[in-house]
Design a protein around this motif. Structure first.
Motif, short mmCIF file in Angstrom:
data_model
loop_
_atom_site.label_atom_id
_atom_site.label_comp_id
_atom_site.label_asym_id
_atom_site.label_seq_id
_atom_site.Cartn_x
_atom_site.Cartn_y
_atom_site.Cartn_z
N ASP A 158 14.91 8.45 -10.79
CA ASP A 158 14.60 9.68 -11.52
C ASP A 158 13.54 9.46 -12.59
N ALA A 159 13.45 8.23 -13.10
CA ALA A 159 12.44 7.91 -14.11
C ALA A 159 11.11 7.52 -13.48
N GLY A 160 10.99 7.69 -12.16
CA GLY A 160 9.74 7.38 -11.47
C GLY A 160 9.56 5.92 -11.15
N LEU A 161 10.64 5.14 -11.24
CA LEU A 161 10.57 3.70 -10.97
C LEU A 161 10.95 3.40 -9.52
N ARG A 162 10.21 2.54 -8.89
CA ARG A 162 10.62 2.05 -7.58
C ARG A 162 11.75 1.03 -7.76
N VAL A 163 12.61 0.94 -6.76
CA VAL A 163 13.77 0.06 -6.83
C VAL A 163 13.84 -0.76 -5.56
N TYR A 164 14.11 -2.06 -5.70
CA TYR A 164 14.54 -2.83 -4.53
C TYR A 164 15.82 -3.57 -4.91
N MET A 215 8.60 1.57 -22.93
CA MET A 215 8.38 0.42 -23.79
C MET A 215 7.76 -0.77 -23.05
N ALA A 216 7.99 -0.84 -21.74
CA ALA A 216 7.49 -1.98 -20.97
C ALA A 216 6.46 -1.59 -19.93
N GLY A 217 6.23 -0.29 -19.75
CA GLY A 217 5.21 0.14 -18.80
C GLY A 217 5.54 -0.20 -17.37
N ALA A 218 6.82 -0.38 -17.05
CA ALA A 218 7.22 -0.80 -15.71
C ALA A 218 7.08 0.33 -14.71
N ASN A 219 6.85 -0.03 -13.45
CA ASN A 219 6.91 0.96 -12.37
C ASN A 219 7.91 0.58 -11.29
N SER A 220 8.66 -0.51 -11.53
CA SER A 220 9.62 -0.95 -10.51
C SER A 220 10.71 -1.81 -11.13
N VAL A 221 11.84 -1.92 -10.43
CA VAL A 221 12.93 -2.80 -10.86
C VAL A 221 13.56 -3.47 -9.65
N ARG A 222 14.00 -4.68 -9.87
CA ARG A 222 14.89 -5.35 -8.93
C ARG A 222 16.30 -5.08 -9.44
N VAL A 254 0.84 -1.19 0.00
CA VAL A 254 0.00 0.00 0.00
C VAL A 254 0.88 1.24 0.00
N ASP A 255 0.31 2.34 -0.53
CA ASP A 255 0.99 3.62 -0.39
C ASP A 255 0.42 4.36 0.80
N GLY A 256 0.89 5.58 1.02
CA GLY A 256 0.47 6.32 2.20
C GLY A 256 -0.98 6.72 2.21
N HIS A 257 -1.64 6.64 1.07
CA HIS A 257 -3.07 6.92 1.00
C HIS A 257 -3.90 5.67 1.26
N GLY A 258 -3.22 4.56 1.51
CA GLY A 258 -3.93 3.30 1.72
C GLY A 258 -4.32 2.62 0.42
N ARG A 259 -3.83 3.12 -0.70
CA ARG A 259 -4.16 2.48 -1.98
C ARG A 259 -3.35 1.20 -2.15
N GLU A 260 -3.98 0.20 -2.69
CA GLU A 260 -3.34 -1.09 -2.96
C GLU A 260 -2.42 -0.93 -4.17
N VAL A 261 -1.15 -1.26 -3.98
CA VAL A 261 -0.12 -1.03 -5.00
C VAL A 261 0.32 -2.35 -5.61
N VAL A 262 0.46 -2.38 -6.93
CA VAL A 262 1.05 -3.51 -7.64
C VAL A 262 2.36 -3.04 -8.25
N LEU A 263 3.44 -3.76 -7.94
CA LEU A 263 4.76 -3.48 -8.50
C LEU A 263 4.96 -4.37 -9.72
N ARG A 264 5.26 -3.77 -10.85
CA ARG A 264 5.51 -4.54 -12.06
C ARG A 264 6.75 -4.00 -12.76
N GLY A 265 7.63 -4.88 -13.20
CA GLY A 265 8.83 -4.42 -13.88
C GLY A 265 9.75 -5.56 -14.26
N PHE A 266 11.06 -5.29 -14.15
CA PHE A 266 12.08 -6.22 -14.63
C PHE A 266 13.27 -6.24 -13.69
N ASN A 267 14.11 -7.24 -13.87
CA ASN A 267 15.40 -7.31 -13.20
C ASN A 267 16.43 -6.53 -14.01
N VAL A 268 17.20 -5.70 -13.33
CA VAL A 268 18.25 -4.90 -13.94
C VAL A 268 19.53 -5.16 -13.14
#
Length: 641
Positions: free
Chosen positions: A145-151, A106-113, A62-76
């Protein structure tokens, strides 16, 4: 790890700050620099720290507004396993920026590992290499900087590259050279191994080294005595301190957590020890120690993305081992259940004749959802994929479609419309992998100048990257854009009850349709036509005014996208403003990626939305008729969440 034809493939965040735009906003990502700043709303878009940070609430991100978040992306990226760029994903920060922009658009990702190398971070006993950490942090920031979450992920495969000799068929990565030299391991030899993952259980050098790590063996070096696992934990803590200390505070908010160690395995078991008891008695205490190091490094508000025994969910019977972090109780909000899934049978070239079909992975991904529920924490599938060349490459379009289908829903396409109320949560995931250098490597295999690897991933004969550079240096997709750039719910203001996406991806010249609109809904079917479509059913939360958002694939142009919802119907998405319940806006990060925003009137209520790029100019009457069918379907489907 993945079984495949010739050698194994061990293949065998977030929310795209979706509510942030850069017009006149304080901070690099449209969020306030003050952690205590009150939420600010401008034309209905949210510019605040609450939208930026992600945490765990029960089985959801969830984010701070309590919205349910889905992380989608790729391994980098798998480039970290190689020596050519010094254990970094990219040769330069400029390449990292290029890759991040392409990943977003191109991939519509919002996150990366984001992979890191223990060997490069800790090249000498008792020391960290701040030059390496500085370069890695700069490349991480390019994705933030591209707005992607990172773990970040401390990656290892077969324990260490330094276990392997210059003539070996295989490669490893992970532990530093000094650890291997001090360990005094036998000469590596996998015997009769036709798949590289067999080294994990058959190569005595690999199994002995893994065993020493989990037992925290003390070794003697020229700099003194060091316990191996403690040395790793020391390096991890210093790495986390460095990353936090050298990122702007607003950037660090987009860091979703940390993956302690890739694909853990015992190596060998003691008498009476099983994979399940090893997870409980060896692996879980390691994760608790890593969690303590995160806290000491200032990461106390971010979860640890912990992985079970890598073989716990293998779909080849002789490779599967009991596990999935059983017997340790619940994990709670400070941990995430982090697992991989590869279709070992499909990658083997032996155990799955033919191609994947509708619903093939329903049971496999149901097990992941069930473990998430049992552990009472969010889950993520941090690796999945399939070979894009070689003897099993023809299976890739159907295998990947099937995996994404089961990430989206517990149901097969044949059952979805009939049993949508059983659809379950949408799973977060990061596909393996996103390597812009695919096919353009120059890697000396095991430092052997007579074995220069240039093709594919330059790693154990793998070829899984969804991207490459063309001759002009421009990133291009190597897989069908319909499959990779997907509609998905990035942030749901409430709770997702059902979701499906018919991507109409292609297997060669054949369009794959696994979830057709049922004949009982002729107006919806006419509206969708031969186009792509997605359906989201959710219950809104009275605790937030923030909108629900879905990523819009590149094929969903505003002018030709139709939305049919209880909130209204529209063809041609307007720009977002405070009085438009259905609208489009840019994703964050200065790219061309876009999102759909659905704003409910408030309170707790059941909502639905169909999004399609099907009929080119559907009439208001057709939209109204489709709305009536969808409303009746929702009412009859038994949604109770």
């Amino acid at each position: 790890m993945v079984y495949r034809g010739a050698h194994v493939k061990k293949r065998t965040l977030g929310i795209s700050l979706g509510l942030v735009m850069v017009l006149g906003v304080v901070g690099a990502y449209g969020v306030s620099n003050s952690a205590d700043a009150a939420p600010v709303k401008k034309d209905g878009l949210w510019f605040d720290d609450l939208a930026a940070e992600v945490s765990v609430d029960g089985t959801r991100f969830v984010d701070g507004h309590g919205r349910e978040v889905v992380l989608r992306g790729f391994n980098v990226s798998g480039e970290v396993k190689l020596e050519e760029n010094g254990g970094l994903p990219f040769a330069s920060t400029a390449d990292a920026r290029k890759s991040a922009k392409a990943l977003r658009e191109m991939a519509g990702a919002n996150s990366v590992r984001f992979l890191l190398s223990w060997a490069k971070a800790n090249p000498e006993p008792g020391k960290v290499d701040e030059k390496y950490l500085a370069a890695a942090t700069a490349q991480i920031k390019a994705f933030l900087d591209a707005g992607l979450r990172v773990y970040p992920d401390f990656h290892q495969d077969l324990y260490s590259r330094y276990l392997f000799n210059k003539g070996s068929w295989y490669q490893g990565d992970g532990a530093p050279k000094w650890v291997v030299e001090a360990g005094g391991y036998p000469k590596e030899n996998c015997g009769i191994c036709v798949q590289w993952g067999q080294n994990i259980t058959q190569n005595k050098a690999v199994t002995s080294a893994h065993r020493d790590f989990w037992r925290n063996r003390e070794v003697t070096t020229s700099a003194g005595n060091f316990k191996i696992q403690d040395a790793f934990l020391d390096t991890a803590e210093e790495t986390m301190k460095y990353i936090k200390g050298h990122l702007p505070a607003e950037s660090f908010k987009l860091v979703a957590g940390f993956d302690p160690l890739n694909e853990p395995h015992a190596g060998t078991y003691d008498s009476g020890e099983t994979s399940k008891s090893w997870e409980k008695d060896r692996l879980w205490p390691f994760y608790q120690n890593f969690r303590a190091r995160m806290d000491a490094a200032g990461w106390q508000d971010k979860p640890a993305f912990v992985e079970p025994n890598l073989f716990w969910n293998s779909n080849i019977f002789f490779a599967k081992q009991e596990g999935g972090l059983q017997g340790i109780g619940t994990l709670g909000s400070r941990y995430v259940f982090n697992t991989h899934f590869y279709d070992h049978a499909a990658m083997s070239g032996i155990f799955m004749p033919g191609k994947a079909s509708d619903g093939r992975y329903v049971d496999d991904f149901r097990k992941i959802r069930d473990r998430s529920t049992a552990l009472n924490t969010a889950s993520i599938v941090s690796e999945f994929g399939h070979h894009l060349s070689g003897s099993v490459a023809d299976k890739a379009p159907t295998v990947l479609k099937g995996m994404y289908q089961s990430l989206d829903s517990r149901m097969s396409g044949a059952d979805w419309w009939k049993k949508a109320a059983e659809s379950g949560p949408v799973l977060s995931s990061t596909q393996w992998q996103w390597d812009i250098y695919s096919g353009r490597h120059h890697e000396l295999k095991n430092d052997n100048p007579d074995k220069v690897l240039t093709d594919h991933d330059a790693w154990n004969d793998e070829d899984l990257s969804s991207v490459a550079l063309d001759d002009s240096g421009t990133p291009v997709l190597r897989q069908d854009a319909r499959l990779i750039d997907r509609l998905y719910p990035e942030a749901v203001a409430g709770r997702t009850l059902a979701f499906t996406y018919e991507d109409r991806s292609r297997d060669g010249s054949k369009t794959l349709t696994w979830n057709p609109v049922p004949s009982s809904m002729p107006n919806v079917a006419q509206l969708v036509g031969e186009g792509q479509y997605g359906v989201l059913v959710w219950r809104s939360d009275s605790g937030t005014e923030a909108p629900t958002e879905l990523h819009l694939p590149g094929g969903f142009a505003s002018a030709s996208t139709t939305v049919v919802s209880d909130l209204g119907t529209v063809t041609g998405l307007p720009a977002y403003s405070s009085d438009t319940p259905i609208a489009a806006a840019a994703e964050t990060g200065g790219t061309d990626a876009r999102r759909l925003l659905l704003t409910t009137p408030g309170g707790s209520a059941l909502h639905y939305a169909l999004v399609t790029n099907g009929a080119e100019k559907p009439s208001p009457d057709l939209r109204a008729a489709a709305q009536k069918e969808l409303a009746a379907w929702v009412a009859a489907s038994g949604f109770t969440g």
